[in-house]
Design a protein around this motif. Structure first.
Motif, short mmCIF file in Angstrom:
data_model
loop_
_atom_site.label_atom_id
_atom_site.label_comp_id
_atom_site.label_asym_id
_atom_site.label_seq_id
_atom_site.Cartn_x
_atom_site.Cartn_y
_atom_site.Cartn_z
N ILE A 184 36.13 31.17 31.74
CA ILE A 184 35.05 32.85 31.71
C ILE A 184 35.70 33.70 32.11
CG2 ILE A 184 33.78 34.08 33.29
CD1 ILE A 184 33.03 31.21 35.08
N ALA A 185 37.39 34.21 32.90
CA ALA A 185 38.25 35.06 33.11
C ALA A 185 38.00 36.28 31.42
CB ALA A 185 39.28 35.33 34.02
N VAL A 186 38.68 34.94 31.18
CA VAL A 186 39.46 34.90 29.68
C VAL A 186 38.71 36.03 28.89
CG1 VAL A 186 40.78 33.99 27.57
CG2 VAL A 186 41.30 33.22 29.91
N LEU A 187 37.40 34.76 28.27
CA LEU A 187 36.22 35.18 27.49
C LEU A 187 36.19 36.56 27.99
CD1 LEU A 187 34.36 32.19 27.55
CD2 LEU A 187 35.63 32.98 25.49
N LEU A 188 35.72 36.76 29.06
CA LEU A 188 34.63 38.03 29.65
C LEU A 188 35.89 39.53 29.28
CD1 LEU A 188 32.75 38.98 31.13
CD2 LEU A 188 34.11 39.47 32.93
N GLY A 189 37.30 39.38 29.70
CA GLY A 189 38.10 40.16 29.92
C GLY A 189 38.47 40.32 28.50
N THR A 190 39.05 39.22 27.65
CA THR A 190 39.32 39.46 26.08
C THR A 190 38.38 40.28 25.81
OG1 THR A 190 40.55 37.67 26.07
CG2 THR A 190 40.71 37.98 24.49
N GLY A 191 36.74 39.07 25.80
CA GLY A 191 35.87 40.09 24.90
C GLY A 191 35.73 41.50 25.30
N LEU A 192 36.13 42.11 27.15
CA LEU A 192 35.41 43.43 27.07
C LEU A 192 36.76 44.80 26.63
CD1 LEU A 192 34.40 42.96 30.76
CD2 LEU A 192 32.92 44.20 28.15
N GLY A 193 38.35 43.60 26.03
CA GLY A 193 39.05 44.50 26.27
C GLY A 193 39.28 44.32 24.97
N LEU A 194 39.30 43.16 23.70
CA LEU A 194 38.81 44.14 21.86
C LEU A 194 37.23 45.28 21.75
CD1 LEU A 194 39.34 40.46 20.93
CD2 LEU A 194 40.52 42.46 21.44
N LEU A 195 36.58 44.86 22.81
CA LEU A 195 35.44 45.50 23.03
C LEU A 195 35.65 47.03 22.62
CD1 LEU A 195 32.38 45.83 21.87
CD2 LEU A 195 31.84 45.93 24.06
N PRO A 197 29.44 29.83 42.06
CA PRO A 197 29.53 31.50 42.56
C PRO A 197 30.91 31.22 42.58
CG PRO A 197 27.74 30.04 43.12
CD PRO A 197 28.59 28.67 41.93
N LEU A 198 32.10 29.99 43.00
CA LEU A 198 33.89 29.36 43.05
C LEU A 198 34.51 30.53 41.60
CD1 LEU A 198 34.96 29.27 45.35
CD2 LEU A 198 35.00 26.91 45.17
N SER A 199 33.94 29.29 41.10
CA SER A 199 35.31 30.04 39.66
C SER A 199 34.65 30.93 39.58
CB SER A 199 34.58 29.27 38.50
OG SER A 199 33.22 28.37 39.12
N GLY A 200 32.75 31.54 38.78
CA GLY A 200 32.10 32.35 38.83
C GLY A 200 33.25 33.35 39.66
N GLY A 201 33.72 33.69 40.88
CA GLY A 201 34.38 34.76 42.00
C GLY A 201 35.47 34.65 40.91
N VAL A 202 36.26 33.11 41.31
CA VAL A 202 37.67 34.57 40.26
C VAL A 202 37.65 34.52 39.28
CG1 VAL A 202 39.50 32.38 40.50
CG2 VAL A 202 38.31 31.53 42.17
N ALA A 203 36.82 34.47 38.58
CA ALA A 203 36.90 34.66 37.45
C ALA A 203 36.92 36.52 37.42
CB ALA A 203 35.64 33.87 36.70
N LEU A 204 35.55 37.09 38.18
CA LEU A 204 35.94 38.22 38.66
C LEU A 204 36.94 38.54 39.20
CD1 LEU A 204 33.41 40.52 38.82
CD2 LEU A 204 33.19 39.97 41.18
N ALA A 205 37.82 38.15 39.81
CA ALA A 205 39.24 38.33 40.20
C ALA A 205 40.30 38.98 39.22
CB ALA A 205 39.41 37.67 41.54
N GLN A 206 39.55 37.85 38.51
CA GLN A 206 41.06 38.25 37.28
C GLN A 206 40.43 37.95 36.08
OE1 GLN A 206 42.61 33.93 36.52
NE2 GLN A 206 43.62 33.67 38.31
N TRP A 207 39.58 38.76 35.66
CA TRP A 207 39.23 39.00 34.30
C TRP A 207 39.57 40.68 33.76
CZ3 TRP A 207 36.98 43.91 32.91
CH2 TRP A 207 36.30 44.64 34.23
N VAL A 208 39.85 40.81 34.63
CA VAL A 208 40.83 42.47 34.88
C VAL A 208 42.43 42.20 33.91
CG1 VAL A 208 41.93 42.97 37.11
CG2 VAL A 208 41.06 44.61 35.47
N HIS A 209 42.77 41.68 34.97
CA HIS A 209 44.59 40.92 33.98
C HIS A 209 43.96 41.28 32.90
CE1 HIS A 209 45.50 41.29 38.15
NE2 HIS A 209 44.38 40.30 38.58
#
Lengths: 260, 504, 316, 483
Positions: A77-88, A129-141
């Motif tokens: 989730i973090a990779v998809l979210l972070g990379t997607g937003l980053g490229l955007l 939610p647990l994986s979502g939470g971890v993803a929320l903490a990691q997407w920014v990297h």
């Protein structure tokens, strides 16, 4: 493949094998025998039993599978979210870019564990939610790296060349940016997986974990901590497994990162 | 560059507020309870145990009322009025006398807030002269003295209360006065020379709230603390083997139990509730998790409550065959995956809520989950806050709850029984269950102390099973052997610091 | 000095964003959480034995928990600017002094952790970077990777068992004797040292390979002079920058370590506040952690600007 | 007079035994500059490193290098290092990178006096200030390197070398990245150093530098010396075929293009009063320009003058701050195209050339076979198609870039310093190809360069960009005048 990377791969292969095959070969991890609680390792129980008389080996195998799945989901989730937003952000530029970057900076300023705890408080013991939470903490990297790398590549002459030659942004992102980004992302994913395993373990330690009887490496340690003096092996096994998992991911990605 | 430097300078100043002033020779007490404020509803349990705040009535080891700030009391013939005669010469830490006006004012304040007194049928509290306080009741209420011994019913000096009626500083009347108080962790007390009893030997003591049981054990083991209250069973076994630490334990009127929603389709049938009780291996749970199989019990009232406990009843043994038969009889037949279902195909799948305030509860819930699974009942365990249980009781979503209940919350369990098993059940008791007979018995106890009626209440609860008791408790304490005169209070009201001596 | 002003302005903007983010997201999340805050607060205030519906209703009435959400959020955001964080829903005490107390403890712990970590990690990292691939490098790398793999709570527990129980050298927990800070600080420090060592190694390697260091040698300076005058300062720039960023990780570790060692810091307070649904306290603590992070980064920026004139002049 | 530096039959091979330097001999004498001239890969930098005794580990050297009586190939490392800053000093390739970014200019000079020559602090300070003054750097002592221009950084490096005042001075590509005036200035300063009685050895690929320095010239090719002698003789009448080719490759010696037909037809590209600022500094103030089909216009300018920005504005790669760009209407955007300065950077590094052309042919529906004939015309072997960009030479790559651009039938081609990163011989092949190919397609070419000789040799019109404005810089004889 260098020594470190080989060791990392071997570690992950070993643990992955246990996670994959263990659950079908070993007894039910929820099976209790209260009169066999805290048995030392031996021929019946290779890694001993826990405070409820459950096989630590069977629980460890399940916990490994759980941790790996959860870490993979979270980092996915973090990779998809972070990379997607980053490229955007990198391709839009301007105000949108600055707004996203500011959001990233603000997220980065908050301890990751805090974010996970707040999200997990929504639905204690649920996995998503647990994986979502971890993803929320990691997407920014992932966001920061993807944005920086995309900005770098987009400013390179060959990206300019692609645009001048009539290729659209889709081609530029997919064929030019992503291949450059991939090795960096892989390194980051390795570290991210390790961090996710550690974060979930830490959450269990402060009491925000998974529901019993789901075996989880962090909560296994927490449950067995009071028994450390009398059952050191059983209490240490999950902690050692966490360390080995993280180590495996780190070795695998550290080497990747040192490549020119 | 000016700002950071100033911030660095500020830090030690803040720290000084809580780091200084600790005489190293004063014993340190580590216990699990944090306190969220200064008023007695939040800090009473700490202030009472540390000997800062006193109550009108105390309690002995058996829970019987003993004189404290009141030297004697009597109830009127119609049971509507109690008169408490105050101890002459008792003084608050600010030197003012403990007189009837200040006591009535302090207790009225408590009764208006969150406290056990608020649950008593009080019509009013008033002084009668200098040394008598009068409690007027709506209806007869025998356990009033016990209610007055609860930490929340402590007596604070009028000077404690600020303008808005909030507690600004703690001025009690006990053998120790507050030297420093920093919620939620730290309370430093010093000897109060003006106490009415024999002067304490200790010059003072420090209370440190320490959440982790393992940490408390390690602190007392290493000499960082002198008394550790509330040891985990696992630490207890280890500490017993240590020479540097003396371990003592006392049974307490605290019981771990399962609460069931008796109106739910799963637990409506009394046979199902009985089956649940039979399916549990209480001795296994107590032996493995509490390290003491004898704590297993299926009685609501533990041996510590001699008037209520029935010693003739043996321990309840696991009987899976019996449990299965009862479930069959109640219409729950084996279904797919080994989970039972009723005639309509409803799976017997329920949620069990518990919390981590007591560290053994989650493990116990897991054991119960596995044992009920054997009987064909699927239990999912949800671990949250202690408040999930009363809230679930109110909104009707609770199916099963696992918690511990202190029957000696006031030393006479009658108050607790009334609030837990009354007409509408209770947050920490029955849910959608009541018994007319029990209510009648309880009402009669408002006027007469009748032992057989008490036993009968226990029997009703044991037969109808609105709740399923699992194991009783002990309070385990570790202390350094040099500390003399340590006395344990099963009701967790006092540390009895004034009787302690710690010779250098 | 334009550069310094620019750096500070950027950090100030970040701080503003943190405040708004924490305020809004925290508020929204806490208010859509399952569970009734009145019950949670009552449980935290009066202990589980005394929690019942009556207590919860009393809390609800006292705190007015039923008001509309938006005005409350706006009011809170407005108050944050004046550093008025409101009162704790649990203790009823003002949040700010309580926060400052926790903050001081966490700051002390973090400072001590740094004080332990830097003399431990940096020299080893420098040694490793001077001979990449050498014995020291391999040992340091392995040690760093291992240390970062071990969960902080397990590390803390192991240290507690070894130093407090078996050796009896240090107090295991609490915050009474000055030595009590050592074990929690050491637990945090080991992770930071591992990272700092790693960064120092890479920085030393980069400087070692730089044209200006080669030129310094070719100028005829002795090796000691090369290292002292040109090596250390340049190598310390990335170390300062990365360590500043890694403070978030340190604060995160503090949450777990403070719980384990009963250290009354922000992390400990935060965990409690989340369990108790103490919205002002959660927001205050999150804000303090976030702003602390921004402040430390600003400090790291300032330090980097002192070390690296390019930053101070805003060309980097 | 004995040689300060003597190299005899120097052989260097890498770890696998591949020879990199095959028997180089040279000697440097005080007062006579020696220039080692060679293309990339000729082994000229290895000569310098061997002289310093700083060959990378793994290389094996044979022969003899004598520096002020020390045998550098056999002396222990400590002994070699003792000569640095005392007997020999080096003017580094890119002075900006070689200066400590965190140290002020004066300290970087003074530390040589203090720590190498042992002067007391006040005297070291005074001497350092004197050196800065000598080189026109007064008032810059408190600046950091990043606050200096490229030319000032080089002078600061020279000041440091003067402070060392070693008998032997080595210069490693001292004009890399400098435009013509600064290149000449750098060469002049090196000649000054030689005239001060030092032995100066300069390594370069630029014939102009060798000419400006005078003294002796040594031409190196693939590790072997092809010619050696006084500059006046070698540069005027080279005896070796390679030397002749190298000299002929200088744009000033190229044969001038045939007189172009007068450009006709509507303008392909018109810029009207363009304005652009970058980083708050106005770069283009008011630039107007018209390009017609088939003409090649060169814009001359020093680095940072905004000439690349001008081209990018015309192509729409950047937004203008004011003014207007008018393109020939109804023409697909990709027929306005560009050639980049650094050929490897303009190709996707992980894409084989065939793949790159393949996607291009699919994107625009060009039959792949068309590339085949184009490659033949540009002298590109088909085998190159299966290589990665990094695996072929810059000249070949720039020809591929040209092929790529021409396949889209361009009407406008912006050539951004297309040959500045190429070796002289390669430049001499590629540049005319660019001209001819564009002319055959009838495309207008905007050539941007810092080399007036190249502009002169290629362009129909030459314009100079100075302080944000375009001005005519003369024109090719017979070519059309005006803007």
């Amino acid at each position: 493949m260098s020594g470190a990377r080989g060791l990392g791969a071997a570690l992950l292969l070993l643990l992955g094998g246990l996670a994959l095959l263990g659950p079908s070969l070993l007894p039910d991890p929820a099976l209790q025998d209260l009169r066999s609680a805290l048995q030392p390792p031996g021929t019946t129980w290779w890694l001993g039993t826990d405070h409820l008389g459950r096989s630590v080996l069977a629980r460890a195998a399940h916990a490994l599978r759980f941790s790996l799945t959860l870490a993979a989901t979270a980092v996915g989730i973090a990779v998809l979210l972070g990379t997607g937003l980053g490229l955007l952000a990198a391709s839009l530029g301007g105000l949108a870019d600055r707004a996203l970057a500011a959001l990233g900076d603000a997220t980065l300023a908050l301890p990751g564990l805090l974010l996970v705890m707040v999200v997990v408080a929504f639905a204690p013991g649920e996995i998503l939610p647990l994986s979502g939470g971890v993803a929320l903490a990691q997407w920014v990297h992932f966001f920061r790296v993807a944005r920086a790398e995309a900005r770098r590549v987009l400013a390179l002459p060959h990206a300019e060349a692609a645009r001048v030659l009539g290729f659209g942004p889709d081609y530029v992102l997919r064929r030019l940016v992503l291949p450059e980004l991939r090795p960096i992302l892989l390194t980051l994913v390795g570290f991210g997986l390790g961090t996710a395993v550690l974060q979930v373990a830490a959450l269990s330690f402060v009491g925000v974990g998974v529901r019993p009887p789901t075996p989880e490496l962090g909560s296994m340690t927490t449950e067995l901590l009071p028994y450390l003096p009398e059952a050191p092996v059983q209490a240490l096994v999950p902690a050692v497994l966490v360390a080995m998992l993280v180590l495996g991911f780190q070795l695998l990605s550290a080497d990747e990162g040192q490549k020119p | 560059m000016i700002l950071p430097r100033r911030a660095l300078l500020a830090a030690p100043g803040l720290l000084a507020a809580c780091g200084d002033g600790t005489a190293p020779s004063w014993p340190r007490i580590v216990a699990p309870g944090e306190f969220a404020g200064l008023d007695l509803s939040r800090a009473g349990h700490v202030l009472g145990r540390m000997g800062v705040v006193e109550t009108l009535v105390g309690a002995d080891e058996a829970g019987r009322p003993t004189p404290e700030l009141a030297v004697s009391w009597a109830v009127s013939a119609d049971h509507a009025e109690w008169r408490f005669r105050l101890r002459p010469g008792a003084r608050f830490h600010d030197g003012t006398p403990v007189d009837a006006t200040s006591v009535a004012s302090a207790l009225s304040h408590a009764a208006a807030g969150v406290s056990v007194l608020a649950r008593a049928p009080l019509a009013g509290i008033a002084p009668d002269g200098e040394d008598v306080v009068v409690f007027r009741l709506h209806r007869p209420f025998a356990p009033l003295p016990a209610f007055l011994s609860h930490a929340g019913s402590g007596v604070l000096a009028p000077g404690s209360f600020g303008g808005s009626g909030r507690v600004d500083r703690v001025i009690g009347s006990g053998p120790f006065r507050v030297a420093q108080i920093h919620p939620p962790h730290r309370l430093l007390v010093a000897r109060w020379e003006g106490w009415w009893g024999a002067a304490p030997r200790l010059p003072g003591a420090l209370y440190l709230a320490t959440g982790q049981g393992e940490t408390r054990a390690v602190m007392v083991e290493s000499g960082e603390a002198q008394i550790a209250i509330g040891l985990l069973p696992a630490s207890l076994a280890r500490l017993r083997r240590r020479v540097r630490v003396a371990v003592a334990s006392v049974p307490t009127p605290r019981v771990r139990m399962l609460k069931l929603d008796a109106a739910s389709p799963f637990f409506r049938d009394q046979r199902v509730r009985e089956a649940l009780s039979l399916a549990l291996d209480r001795e296994g749970i107590a032996g493995a998790l509490l390290r003491d199989a004898t704590l297993a019990t299926d009685q609501l009232f533990p041996p510590a409550l001699a008037d209520w406990h029935d010693p003739s009843l043996g321990p309840s043994r696991q009987d899976l065959a019996g449990a299965r038969a009862l479930l069959e009889a109640a219409g729950w037949r084996p279904g797919p995956g080994g989970i039972r279902q009723d005639a309509l195909g409803q799976r017997f799948a329920v949620e069990l809520r518990t919390f981590t305030t007591w560290p053994e509860l989650p493990a116990m819930a897991t054991a119960i989950q596995a044992q009920l699974r054997e009987a064909g009942i699927a239990v999912s365990v949800s671990i949250g806050s202690s408040s999930d249980i009363p809230r679930g009781h109110r909104d009707g979503r609770l199916q099963m709850g696992l918690f511990t209940r202190q029957f000696g919350l006031v030393p006479d369990p009658l108050g607790t029984v009334l609030s837990d098993y009354g007409q509408a059940g209770g947050d920490w008791g029955a849910m959608n269950w009541h018994s007319e007979e029990l209510l009648a018995l309880a009402a009669s106890l408002g006027t007469t102390p009748d032992r057989s009626a008490r036993r009968r209440i226990g029997t009703i609860l044991r037969e109808e099973r609105p709740v399923i008791p699992i194991a009783s408790s002990t309070l385990a304490v570790a202390a350094t052997p040099r500390l003399r005169g340590l006395r344990l209070d099963p009701f967790e009201l006092r540390f009895h610091l004034q009787e302690l001596d710690w010779p250098a | 000095m334009m550069g310094v002003v620019r750096i500070l302005l950027a950090r100030l903007a970040q701080a503003g964003f943190v405040a708004v983010l924490v305020g809004t997201v925290g508020f929204a999340l806490m208010h859509s959480l399952p569970g009734d805050p009145a019950f949670r607060i009552a449980a935290e205030r009066y202990g589980p034995d005394m929690v019942d519906a009556a207590a919860a209703e009393a809390v609800r009435a006292e705190l007015g928990l039923d008001g509309p959400v938006l005005p409350r959020l706006l009011r809170w955001l407005g108050r944050v600017i004046t550093l008025n964080l409101g009162h704790s829903l649990v203790s009823g005490a003002p949040v700010l002094p309580e926060l400052l107390d926790h903050l001081a403890h966490t700051a002390m712990l973090a400072a001590m952790a740094l004080a332990l970590a830097l003399p431990l990690g940096l020299p080893l990292g420098v040694l490793a970077g001077l001979r990449p691939g050498g014995a020291v490098d391999r040992v340091v790398l392995l040690g760093a990777v291992l240390l970062r793999a071990v969960p902080p709570y397990a590390l803390g527990l192991a240290l507690m068992v070894v130093f407090a129980l078996h050796l009896g050298w240090l107090p295991p927990a609490g915050f009474e004797s000055p030595a009590a800070i050592l074990l929690p600080a050491l637990t945090l420090a080991l992770g930071v040292a591992a990272l700092g060592g790693r960064v120092a190694r890479d920085a030393v390697m980069a400087v070692e390979a730089s044209p200006f260091l080669r030129f310094a040698r070719w100028k005829g300076l002795s090796e000691a002079a090369v290292v002292r005058r040109h090596g250390l300062r340049n190598a310390s720039i990335p170390v300062v920058a990365v360590l500043g960023l890694q403070f978030a990780a340190l604060l995160e570790g503090a949450v777990v370590v403070e719980s384990l060692f009963s250290w009354p810091g922000l992390g400990h307070a935060l965990v409690h506040a989340i369990f108790a649904r103490d919205v002002p306290m959660v927001q205050g603590a999150a804000l303090a952690l976030g702003l602390g992070f921004v402040l430390l980064n600003a400090l790291a920026d300032a330090l980097a600007a002192l070390l690296d004139p390019r930053r101070a002049r805003g060309t980097l | 007079m004995t040689a300060a530096l003597l190299v005899e039959d120097l052989h260097v091979a890498d770890a696998k035994g591949t020879p990199l330097l095959r028997g180089a001999s040279l000697q440097a004498r005080p007062g006579v500059p020696l220039t080692v001239l060679g293309e990339t890969g000729s082994g000229k930098s290895l000569v310098l490193l061997a002289v310093l005794g700083a060959l990378p580990p793994g290389l094996q050297a044979q022969g003899r290098v004598a520096l002020a009586g020390t045998e550098m190939l056999v002396a222990p490392p400590q002994a070699r290092r003792r000569l640095w800053g005392r007997t020999v000093s080096v003017l580094p390739q890119e002075p900006f990178l070689a200066l400590d970014p965190t140290m002020r200019a004066l300290s970087q000079v003074a530390e040589t006096y203090r720590l190498v020559r042992g002067f007391p602090r006040p005297r070291a300070q005074a001497e350092a200030e004197a050196r800065l003054r000598e080189l026109g750097l007064e008032g810059t002592g408190t600046r950091f390197p990043f606050q200096l221009s490229g030319g000032m950084a080089q002078r600061l490096a020279l000041a440091i070398l003067r402070a060392a005042d070693t008998p032997v001075l080595l210069a490693d590509e001292p004009t890399k990245g400098l435009d013509a005036p600064r290149r000449d200035e750098a060469a002049r300063r090196l000649r000054d150093e030689a005239e001060r009685g030092r032995a100066v050895v300069t390594v370069t690929h630029d014939v102009a530098v060798a000419r400006a320095l005078g003294g002796d010239v040594l031409i190196l090719r693939e590790g072997a010396v092809v010619e050696h002698g006084p500059a006046a003789q070698v540069l005027a009448s080279p005896s070796h075929a390679y030397s002749r080719a190298l000299l002929a490759a200088e744009p000033s010696r190229w044969t001038r293009p045939a007189r172009p037909p007068s450009p006709s037809g509507p303008p392909v590209m018109e810029a009207v009063a363009l304005r652009k600022s970058l980083g708050g500094r106005p770069l283009l103030r008011e630039v107007s320009l018209t390009l017609r089909p088939g003409e090649l216009v060169a814009v001359l300018g020093s680095s940072g003058s905004g000439k690349t920005t001008l081209g990018d504005l015309l192509l729409g790669l950047m937004r203008t701050d004011g003014g207007e760009v008018r393109r020939l209407p109804g023409v697909a955007p990709w027929r306005f195209t560009k050639l980049w300065q650094d050929p490897p950077a303009a190709f996707v590094p992980h894409q084989r050339l065939r793949q790159g052309l393949d996607v291009l042919s699919r994107r625009h529906g060009i039959p792949f076979a068309r590339f085949g004939s184009g490659m033949e015309r540009l002298g590109l072997a088909p085998a190159l198609l299966d290589r990665l960009p990094a695996e072929i030479s810059g000249g070949e790559l720039q020809r591929f870039a040209l092929l790529r651009a021409l396949s889209l039938d361009p009407v406008f081609l912006f050539a951004d310093e297309p040959t500045s990163r190429l070796d002289p011989l390669t430049q001499a092949t590629v540049a005319p190809m660019l001209r001819e190919a564009a002319r055959s397609k009838g495309a207008a070419v905007l050539l941007v360069t810092h080399d007036p000789d190249l502009a002169d040799a290629l362009a129909d019109r030459v314009l100079r960009l100075h302080e944000g404005r375009l001005a005519s810089a003369g024109c090719h004889p017979g070519g059309p005048l005006g803007l």
